[in-house]
Write a protein that holds these residues in place. Structure first.
Motif, PDB file in Angstrom:
ATOM      1  N   GLY A   1       0.809  -1.209   0.000  1.00  0.00           N
ATOM      2  CA  GLY A   1       0.000   0.000   0.000  1.00  0.00           C
ATOM      3  C   GLY A   1       0.843   1.260   0.000  1.00  0.00           C
ATOM      4  O   GLY A   1       0.556   2.220  -0.726  1.00  0.00           O
ATOM      5  N   ALA A   2       1.910   1.251   0.797  1.00  0.00           N
ATOM      6  CA  ALA A   2       2.772   2.430   0.909  1.00  0.00           C
ATOM      7  C   ALA A   2       3.552   2.685  -0.384  1.00  0.00           C
ATOM      8  O   ALA A   2       3.647   3.831  -0.844  1.00  0.00           O
ATOM      9  CB  ALA A   2       3.740   2.246   2.078  1.00  0.00           C
ATOM     10  N   ILE A   3       4.104   1.617  -0.965  1.00  0.00           N
ATOM     11  CA  ILE A   3       4.878   1.764  -2.204  1.00  0.00           C
ATOM     12  C   ILE A   3       3.993   2.283  -3.331  1.00  0.00           C
ATOM     13  O   ILE A   3       4.357   3.206  -4.072  1.00  0.00           O
ATOM     14  CB  ILE A   3       5.512   0.412  -2.610  1.00  0.00           C
ATOM     15  CG1 ILE A   3       6.673   0.068  -1.662  1.00  0.00           C
ATOM     16  CG2 ILE A   3       5.997   0.448  -4.054  1.00  0.00           C
ATOM     17  CD1 ILE A   3       7.890   0.964  -1.819  1.00  0.00           C
ATOM     18  N   SER A   4       2.803   1.680  -3.478  1.00  0.00           N
ATOM     19  CA  SER A   4       1.906   2.081  -4.562  1.00  0.00           C
ATOM     20  C   SER A   4       1.459   3.530  -4.406  1.00  0.00           C
ATOM     21  O   SER A   4       1.453   4.298  -5.368  1.00  0.00           O
ATOM     22  CB  SER A   4       0.689   1.151  -4.586  1.00  0.00           C
ATOM     23  OG  SER A   4       1.078  -0.181  -4.801  1.00  0.00           O
TER      24      SER A   4
ATOM     25  N   THR B   1       6.207  10.456  -3.556  1.00  0.00           N
ATOM     26  CA  THR B   1       6.674  10.783  -2.219  1.00  0.00           C
ATOM     27  C   THR B   1       7.334   9.556  -1.600  1.00  0.00           C
ATOM     28  O   THR B   1       7.332   8.476  -2.178  1.00  0.00           O
ATOM     29  CB  THR B   1       5.496  11.228  -1.326  1.00  0.00           C
ATOM     30  OG1 THR B   1       4.499  10.202  -1.343  1.00  0.00           O
ATOM     31  CG2 THR B   1       4.894  12.527  -1.819  1.00  0.00           C
ATOM     32  N   SER B   2       7.886   9.712  -0.412  1.00  0.00           N
ATOM     33  CA  SER B   2       8.523   8.591   0.276  1.00  0.00           C
ATOM     34  C   SER B   2       7.478   7.581   0.757  1.00  0.00           C
ATOM     35  O   SER B   2       6.414   7.963   1.272  1.00  0.00           O
ATOM     36  CB  SER B   2       9.321   9.101   1.481  1.00  0.00           C
ATOM     37  OG  SER B   2       9.760   8.018   2.291  1.00  0.00           O
TER      38      SER B   2
ATOM     39  N   ALA C   1       3.514   4.368   4.828  1.00  0.00           N
ATOM     40  CA  ALA C   1       3.527   3.190   5.705  1.00  0.00           C
ATOM     41  C   ALA C   1       3.020   3.573   7.092  1.00  0.00           C
ATOM     42  O   ALA C   1       2.245   2.837   7.720  1.00  0.00           O
ATOM     43  CB  ALA C   1       4.929   2.596   5.792  1.00  0.00           C
ATOM     44  N   ILE C   2       3.432   4.733   7.562  1.00  0.00           N
ATOM     45  CA  ILE C   2       2.996   5.213   8.878  1.00  0.00           C
ATOM     46  C   ILE C   2       1.515   5.575   8.858  1.00  0.00           C
ATOM     47  O   ILE C   2       0.762   5.218   9.775  1.00  0.00           O
ATOM     48  CB  ILE C   2       3.846   6.427   9.314  1.00  0.00           C
ATOM     49  CG1 ILE C   2       5.307   5.990   9.524  1.00  0.00           C
ATOM     50  CG2 ILE C   2       3.277   7.060  10.582  1.00  0.00           C
ATOM     51  CD1 ILE C   2       6.264   7.142   9.754  1.00  0.00           C
TER      52      ILE C   2
ATOM     53  N   ALA D   1       7.720  -2.862   6.863  1.00  0.00           N
ATOM     54  CA  ALA D   1       7.397  -2.254   5.568  1.00  0.00           C
ATOM     55  C   ALA D   1       8.349  -1.116   5.224  1.00  0.00           C
ATOM     56  O   ALA D   1       8.620  -0.852   4.048  1.00  0.00           O
ATOM     57  CB  ALA D   1       5.959  -1.744   5.591  1.00  0.00           C
ATOM     58  N   ILE D   2       8.845  -0.454   6.237  1.00  0.00           N
ATOM     59  CA  ILE D   2       9.787   0.652   6.012  1.00  0.00           C
ATOM     60  C   ILE D   2      11.185   0.138   5.686  1.00  0.00           C
ATOM     61  O   ILE D   2      11.877   0.683   4.813  1.00  0.00           O
ATOM     62  CB  ILE D   2       9.839   1.561   7.266  1.00  0.00           C
ATOM     63  CG1 ILE D   2       8.505   2.310   7.430  1.00  0.00           C
ATOM     64  CG2 ILE D   2      11.009   2.546   7.190  1.00  0.00           C
ATOM     65  CD1 ILE D   2       8.394   3.089   8.723  1.00  0.00           C
ATOM     66  N   ILE D   3      11.596  -0.955   6.330  1.00  0.00           N
ATOM     67  CA  ILE D   3      12.980  -1.425   6.232  1.00  0.00           C
ATOM     68  C   ILE D   3      13.209  -2.412   5.093  1.00  0.00           C
ATOM     69  O   ILE D   3      14.201  -2.306   4.357  1.00  0.00           O
ATOM     70  CB  ILE D   3      13.411  -2.078   7.566  1.00  0.00           C
ATOM     71  CG1 ILE D   3      13.399  -1.043   8.691  1.00  0.00           C
ATOM     72  CG2 ILE D   3      14.803  -2.699   7.436  1.00  0.00           C
ATOM     73  CD1 ILE D   3      13.691  -1.620  10.061  1.00  0.00           C
ATOM     74  N   PHE D   4      12.288  -3.376   4.916  1.00  0.00           N
ATOM     75  CA  PHE D   4      12.556  -4.491   4.003  1.00  0.00           C
ATOM     76  C   PHE D   4      11.786  -4.369   2.690  1.00  0.00           C
ATOM     77  O   PHE D   4      10.608  -4.017   2.687  1.00  0.00           O
ATOM     78  CB  PHE D   4      12.186  -5.827   4.666  1.00  0.00           C
ATOM     79  CG  PHE D   4      12.924  -6.094   5.944  1.00  0.00           C
ATOM     80  CD1 PHE D   4      14.283  -6.392   5.925  1.00  0.00           C
ATOM     81  CD2 PHE D   4      12.274  -6.038   7.165  1.00  0.00           C
ATOM     82  CE1 PHE D   4      14.972  -6.628   7.103  1.00  0.00           C
ATOM     83  CE2 PHE D   4      12.945  -6.280   8.351  1.00  0.00           C
ATOM     84  CZ  PHE D   4      14.307  -6.579   8.316  1.00  0.00           C
ATOM     85  N   PRO D   5      12.424  -4.721   1.551  1.00  0.00           N
ATOM     86  CA  PRO D   5      11.715  -4.788   0.273  1.00  0.00           C
ATOM     87  C   PRO D   5      10.902  -6.078   0.193  1.00  0.00           C
ATOM     88  O   PRO D   5      11.392  -7.142   0.537  1.00  0.00           O
ATOM     89  CB  PRO D   5      12.849  -4.790  -0.766  1.00  0.00           C
ATOM     90  CG  PRO D   5      14.018  -5.383  -0.041  1.00  0.00           C
ATOM     91  CD  PRO D   5      13.880  -4.968   1.400  1.00  0.00           C
ATOM     92  N   MET D   6       9.637  -5.982  -0.243  1.00  0.00           N
ATOM     93  CA  MET D   6       8.761  -7.162  -0.313  1.00  0.00           C
ATOM     94  C   MET D   6       7.956  -7.130  -1.605  1.00  0.00           C
ATOM     95  O   MET D   6       6.731  -7.099  -1.598  1.00  0.00           O
ATOM     96  CB  MET D   6       7.832  -7.192   0.908  1.00  0.00           C
ATOM     97  CG  MET D   6       8.531  -7.434   2.225  1.00  0.00           C
ATOM     98  SD  MET D   6       7.436  -7.271   3.648  1.00  0.00           S
ATOM     99  CE  MET D   6       7.918  -5.674   4.290  1.00  0.00           C
TER     100      MET D   6
END
Length: 386
Positions: A101-104, A111-112, A117-118, A296-301
């Motif tokens: 959700g955050a990446i999309s 934006t970042s 994610a937060i 979600a902030i640290i790892f690529p998935m």
């Protein structure tokens, strides 16, 4: 605990089905072309719907959570193995869903992904604070909004799409496509009883839950398939950018991620209660959500196919044993703390599933494994009496 109606259960599973992860999984089918991919998606979801319904009925009839129903077949301590595995898979799902959700959303607005994610994580915590049995009006409003937004998205995608596209030379096999279609419904098997156990109408709520989820999940898969075919992209972030939907895409992504991931975090707490009653399930759900945000902030998935197959290898033979015990052999509950016979059958099923993944089976690994485990279970019960 207040009993829930068929309508309320339907809303819960509508929210589970409308998911960015389901859309992403749908993009994996693009190499098959539209018609062949659609057939695989529908076949996979019919199989998944039947399994969801049966699992839901067990929980509704016994009024037990999903992991408590597992103890009926594997023993009080034996069931703890699956409760722990379920908590881990739900923790993984929570992180994956927040990440997707955050990446999309970050690509839609350039934006970042950390910010989103937060934001998504905080909204999930709000849903958890309200609680599953108090979400009535909020769920009705959010699901109506999601429904309308998804219709807009569907018209945007399928207007001008070539439905006669053929499969590419390097396309996945049809059996593998069915397996991917089953994978999402299968991931909900260890959760559905957490909600049907509160149902007023036991079979009705289980049927509604399985039907609504499956129809919506097919819809999401097809949206992902259509988006990939239309934009010629497989990266969901690039697809969202090229779709030109802007604020509509953002609302769908965020709201669908929250309504789906809430169920993952909530059920992680319920499953943890099967491990120990020293920590409240809601507190565990909050911890799972926070860990999910950090993950979600640290790892690529970005690629979750191996994760989906791992879930299948664990929970397909598990539900096969439960279905055989409850519906075929009519065994309501085992007396042993650890029921070794069923655990051995499950382990055999796990190995069978992993082997079947390497074979090009017409109906995929899941249903083939489940049918074989059921046969093995019935034969062993006839040969080895308790």
């Amino acid at each position: 605990m207040r009993k829930t109606s068929n309508f309320e259960n339907g809303l819960i599973w509508f929210g589970a089905g409308v998911s960015i992860a389901e859309i992403i999984t749908g993009t994996y089918f693009a190499s098959l072309g539209f018609k062949k991919a659609l057939l695989a998606i529908i076949i996979g979801h019919i199989i998944g719907a039947v399994l969801l319904y049966l699992a839901g009925v067990i929980g509704a009839n016994t009024e037990k959570s999903a992991m408590e129903t597992v103890k009926m077949s594997f023993g009080k301590k034996g069931g703890l193995i699956f409760a722990l595995l379920n908590v881990l898979q739900l923790l993984g799902w929570t992180a994956i869903m927040i990440y997707d959700g955050a990446i999309s959303t970050s690509h839609v607005f350039n934006t970042s992904h950390i910010i989103w994610a937060i934001v998504i994580g905080v909204l999930i915590l709000v849903w958890l604070k309200i609680g599953i049995t108090n979400l009535g009006k909020l769920n009705t409003v959010s699901m109506t909004l999601l429904f309308l937004l998804t219709i807009v998205l569907s018209f945007k995608i399928f207007n001008g799409l070539d439905f006669n596209m053929k499969a590419l030379p390097d396309a996945m096999s049809f059996g593998s496509a069915i397996e991917l279609a089953i994978a999402m419904p299968l991931s909900w098997l260890p959760l559905i009883s957490d909600y049907t156990r509160y149902a007023q109408n036991k079979k009705g709520a289980s049927f509604t839950s399985a039907l609504v989820y499956s129809i919506v999940s097919v819809w999401m898969y097809v949206i992902g398939l259509g988006m990939s075919l239309l934009t010629k992209e497989s990266d969901i972030a690039l697809i969202m950018v090229k779709s030109g939907l802007g604020i509509i895409a953002m609302l769908i992504i965020i709201l669908s991620t929250v309504t789906t991931t809430f169920l993952d975090a909530y059920s992680a707490g319920i499953s943890f209660e099967s491990l120990t009653n020293k920590i409240q399930g809601r507190n565990v759900a909050i911890i799972v959500t926070i860990i999910g945000i950090v993950g979600a902030i640290i790892f690529p998935m970005d690629d979750i196919t191996d994760f989906l197959y791992l879930i299948g290898s664990v929970f397909a033979p598990m539900i096969a044993v439960q279905i055989t015990d409850y519906f075929i052999l009519k065994k309501q509950s085992v007396k042993e703390e650890i029921y070794a016979k069923n655990l051995i059958i499950w382990l055999i099923g796990f190995i069978i599933y992993r082997i079947f993944l390497n074979l090009n089976l017409p109906l995929g690994s899941t249903i083939s494994c489940i049918l074989l485990v059921i046969i093995i279970k019935v034969i062993i019960e006839k040969l080895i009496k308790d």
